[in-house]
Every structure is written in C-alpha cells, then in structure tokens.
Enzyme design. Structure first.
Site, PDB file in Angstrom:
ATOM      1  N   ASN A  11       0.863  -1.190   0.000  1.00 21.49           N
ATOM      2  CA  ASN A  11       0.000   0.000   0.000  1.00 21.49           C
ATOM      3  C   ASN A  11       0.898   1.238   0.000  1.00 21.49           C
ATOM      4  O   ASN A  11       1.488   1.575   1.019  1.00 21.49           O
ATOM      5  CB  ASN A  11      -0.892  -0.052   1.254  1.00 21.49           C
ATOM      6  N   TRP A  12       0.975   1.885  -1.145  1.00 17.51           N
ATOM      7  CA  TRP A  12       1.887   3.030  -1.262  1.00 17.51           C
ATOM      8  C   TRP A  12       1.332   4.291  -0.605  1.00 17.51           C
ATOM      9  O   TRP A  12       2.045   5.284  -0.484  1.00 17.51           O
ATOM     10  CB  TRP A  12       2.184   3.306  -2.739  1.00 17.51           C
ATOM     11  N   LYS A  13       0.069   4.281  -0.238  1.00 15.36           N
ATOM     12  CA  LYS A  13      -0.557   5.481   0.365  1.00 15.36           C
ATOM     13  C   LYS A  13      -0.341   6.679  -0.564  1.00 15.36           C
ATOM     14  O   LYS A  13      -0.343   6.516  -1.770  1.00 15.36           O
ATOM     15  CB  LYS A  13      -0.016   5.713   1.772  1.00 15.36           C
ATOM     16  N   HIS A 107      -9.390   1.447   4.851  1.00 16.04           N
ATOM     17  CA  HIS A 107      -8.120   1.593   5.571  1.00 16.04           C
ATOM     18  C   HIS A 107      -8.333   2.538   6.753  1.00 16.04           C
ATOM     19  O   HIS A 107      -9.105   3.498   6.658  1.00 16.04           O
ATOM     20  CB  HIS A 107      -7.048   2.141   4.619  1.00 16.04           C
ATOM     21  N   GLU A 109      -6.651   4.882   7.836  1.00 17.41           N
ATOM     22  CA  GLU A 109      -6.386   6.300   7.532  1.00 17.41           C
ATOM     23  C   GLU A 109      -7.598   6.935   6.862  1.00 17.41           C
ATOM     24  O   GLU A 109      -7.875   8.113   7.054  1.00 17.41           O
ATOM     25  CB  GLU A 109      -5.127   6.420   6.659  1.00 17.41           C
ATOM     26  N   GLU A 180      -5.289  -4.863  10.575  1.00 16.24           N
ATOM     27  CA  GLU A 180      -4.264  -3.836  10.762  1.00 16.24           C
ATOM     28  C   GLU A 180      -4.487  -3.150  12.106  1.00 16.24           C
ATOM     29  O   GLU A 180      -5.297  -2.222  12.202  1.00 16.24           O
ATOM     30  CB  GLU A 180      -4.344  -2.797   9.641  1.00 16.24           C
ATOM     31  N   GLY A 186       2.653   2.301  10.617  1.00 19.36           N
ATOM     32  CA  GLY A 186       3.629   3.375  10.464  1.00 19.36           C
ATOM     33  C   GLY A 186       4.371   3.734  11.743  1.00 19.36           C
ATOM     34  O   GLY A 186       5.029   4.762  11.820  1.00 19.36           O
ATOM     35  N   SER A 218       3.534  -2.018  10.112  1.00 14.91           N
ATOM     36  CA  SER A 218       4.992  -2.049  10.255  1.00 14.91           C
ATOM     37  C   SER A 218       5.618  -3.391   9.864  1.00 14.91           C
ATOM     38  O   SER A 218       6.538  -3.879  10.520  1.00 14.91           O
ATOM     39  CB  SER A 218       5.392  -1.663  11.684  1.00 14.91           C
ATOM     40  N   GLY A 239       2.857  -1.113   4.097  1.00 12.98           N
ATOM     41  CA  GLY A 239       2.896   0.294   3.709  1.00 12.98           C
ATOM     42  C   GLY A 239       4.314   0.739   3.391  1.00 12.98           C
ATOM     43  O   GLY A 239       4.861   0.435   2.322  1.00 12.98           O
ATOM     44  N   GLY A 240       4.935   1.444   4.342  1.00  8.64           N
ATOM     45  CA  GLY A 240       6.248   2.057   4.138  1.00  8.64           C
ATOM     46  C   GLY A 240       7.272   1.158   3.456  1.00  8.64           C
ATOM     47  O   GLY A 240       7.956   1.584   2.516  1.00  8.64           O
TER      48      GLY A 240
HETATM   49  P1  PGA Z   1       2.938   0.395   7.418  1.00  8.41           P
HETATM   50  O1  PGA Z   1       1.469   0.607   6.823  1.00  8.41           O
HETATM   51  O2  PGA Z   1       3.452  -0.896   6.867  1.00  8.41           O
HETATM   52  O3  PGA Z   1       3.722   1.587   6.940  1.00  8.41           O
HETATM   53  O4  PGA Z   1       2.800   0.336   8.900  1.00  8.41           O
HETATM   54  C1  PGA Z   1       0.589  -0.455   6.680  1.00  8.41           C
HETATM   55  C2  PGA Z   1      -0.733   0.049   6.154  1.00  8.41           C
HETATM   56  O5  PGA Z   1      -1.195   1.085   6.630  1.00  8.41           O
HETATM   57  O6  PGA Z   1      -1.351  -0.570   5.267  1.00  8.41           O
END
Ligand code: PGA
Length: 258
Positions: A11-13, A107, A109, A180, A186, A218, A239-240
């Site tokens: 997930n590149w956000k 998600h 966010e 999640e 993050g 993470s 994500g990251g």
């Molecule tokens: P993260 O994000 O791996 O940077 O913690 C995961 C996500 O929000 O899908």
C-alpha cells in the site's frame, strides 16, 4: 513454512507519483529478472501473489510498466456509486475501464482522516463486489482499545457491520480481509506473531466464510517471515516498506515456500 497461498499487498498510500512509479518499476524489473526461475514460477503460478495498491494518478504508469510482470495493480479507494455528483471521487466503472479490478476499502487512515464509518465501508464493499471487483477490507483496533482489552469486541463489531445483515458473500478470490492494528501502522510497533495469530483467529471465528486474512502494520523484511509462519496469516498489507523495490523482492523471497 506451511504451504499456503500468500498475498503480498503493498500500500503506497500518498507516495510515488507517476515519475517515482516509473523509477520503482525500472528497478524492480532488474531485481525480478535476476530472481531464480523457481521463485518467478511461484509468483507466476500465484502461489505467491504480488499486488501494489497505488495512488490513482500512478495507476496508468504502473499498468503500462507491469504488463510483463505478474503483479496485480490496485486502487486505494473508490466510491460506492457508479457515477454522479460526487466531486473528487472515482467510481468502480472508471477503474474497470482502466483495467483495475482490485481495490482497498476501509483503511484506518480513511476511517480516521476522511470520516469513513463502518456503514460506508460496508456500502463500498457490497457495491464493489457486485461490480465484480476483488475487495481488500481493513479492520483493526486502536492502541487504547487494545489496552482496554477491547480488541475482540472491536473486531467483532467491524465484522458484524460488514457481514451481519447476511448480504455480503464472496469467494476467497474476491474478498480479502486485512487485520491492521492501528497502533502498529507506520509506528514500527509490529504486532507479535502471537498477537497477530490471536486476532486472525478471532476474525476466522467470527466469519462464516473461509476468507484470506492479511496482517498489516509495520511489516518489514525482518519481521515478515515470523508473521507468515502464523497459521492464520495469509500475507501482508505493507505500507512504508513496500515503497522500495528491493524490499518487494525480499518479501517475495520470504514468501515463496521452500
Ligand atoms: P505500514 O502501513 O506498513 O507503513 O505500517 C501499513 C498500512 O497502513 O497498510
């Protein structure tokens, strides 16, 4: 490692516009070409599936550059209506027209910053499944909820909002859940394999269908193996760490059975 179908979803956000997407794929292609035939075959046969979930504006570039790669390109959000007066939104038919048939929904966010509630997530999941999409739905508890021993209650509530009315059914090929824990997103605070397995078991016990459940929060090349060893973890929503092509290759190496 137990043999199961693994989904690696990056997930590149709000990262990597079209230019950075091009750089990503150029580098990934080099790494991919250098992988062993055995690893490549595993991905080609979809024992391990790679899915990259990108910002809308980067989708065309990614589709073009992944033509010869076994990578699913997916969107991070979508509206539940097919068209209409919804300024700033993107619909399912628009994505299908581009060749996108996998979407991420709910998600944390989006729930936290954009007011997406359980009923909205349900409306999206139902509409998108009806339109033929594969849908990845995120659920998970906050830090306070975990400290209050509310994890199980929160997951049950989120699952009930999705499935309670009995009108959301889909095959494991079409509906994927992602656990999640919000406190792990993050933050560098990954759930331990035991915490992840416990939550995944709660999810499994509260749905009537056998659906894949990804762990997200993470995930890194360092902790992915121990998470995948959990019997109820079917992959990662990353994500990251998914922003770097080098990492994606590491994730593939870890996920391929053998
Ligand atoms: P993260 O994000 O791996 O940077 O913690 C995961 C996500 O929000 O899908």
């Amino acid at each position: 490692m137990k043999s199961k179908k693994i989904l690696i979803a990056g997930n590149w956000k709000m990262n990597h516009g079209p230019k950075d997407t091009e750089v990503f794929f150029e580098t990934f292609q080099k790494h991919w070409d250098a992988l062993s035939d055995e690893l490549k075959m595993s991905v080609q046969k979809k024992e391990v599936e790679i899915c990259l979930i990108l910002p809308f504006v980067s989708l065309p570039k990614a589709l073009e550059l992944s033509k010869n790669l076994p990578i699913t390109i997916a969107a991070q959000n979508v509206h539940w209506e097919k068209k209409g007066a919804f300024t700033g939104e993107i619909s399912g038919p628009m994505l299908l027209e581009m060749g996108i048939d996998t979407v991420l929904i709910g998600h944390s966010e989006r729930r936290t910053h954009f007011g997406e509630t359980d009923p909205i997530v349900k409306k999206k999941a139902k509409s998108l499944l009806e339109q033929g999409f594969r849908v990845i739905v995120c659920i998970g508890e906050t830090h306070t909820e975990r400290l209050d021993n509310q994890t199980e209650a929160v997951l049950k509530k989120q699952l009930h909002a999705l499935f309670g009315a009995g009108d959301l059914t889909a095959s494991p090929q079409k509906l994927v859940l992602a656990y999640e824990p919000i406190w792990a997103i993050g933050t560098g605070l990954t759930a331990t394999p035991t915490q992840a397995e416990d939550a995944h078991r709660i999810i499994g016990a509260n749905i009537s269908q056998d659906l894949p459940v990804l762990y997200g929060g993470s995930v890194t090349p360092e902790n992915f193996k121990s998470l995948l060893e959990c019997p109820s973890v079917d992959g990662g929503l990353i994500g990251g760490a998914s922003l770097k092509p080098e990492n994606l290759v590491e994730f593939i190496k870890i996920a391929v059975p053998g």
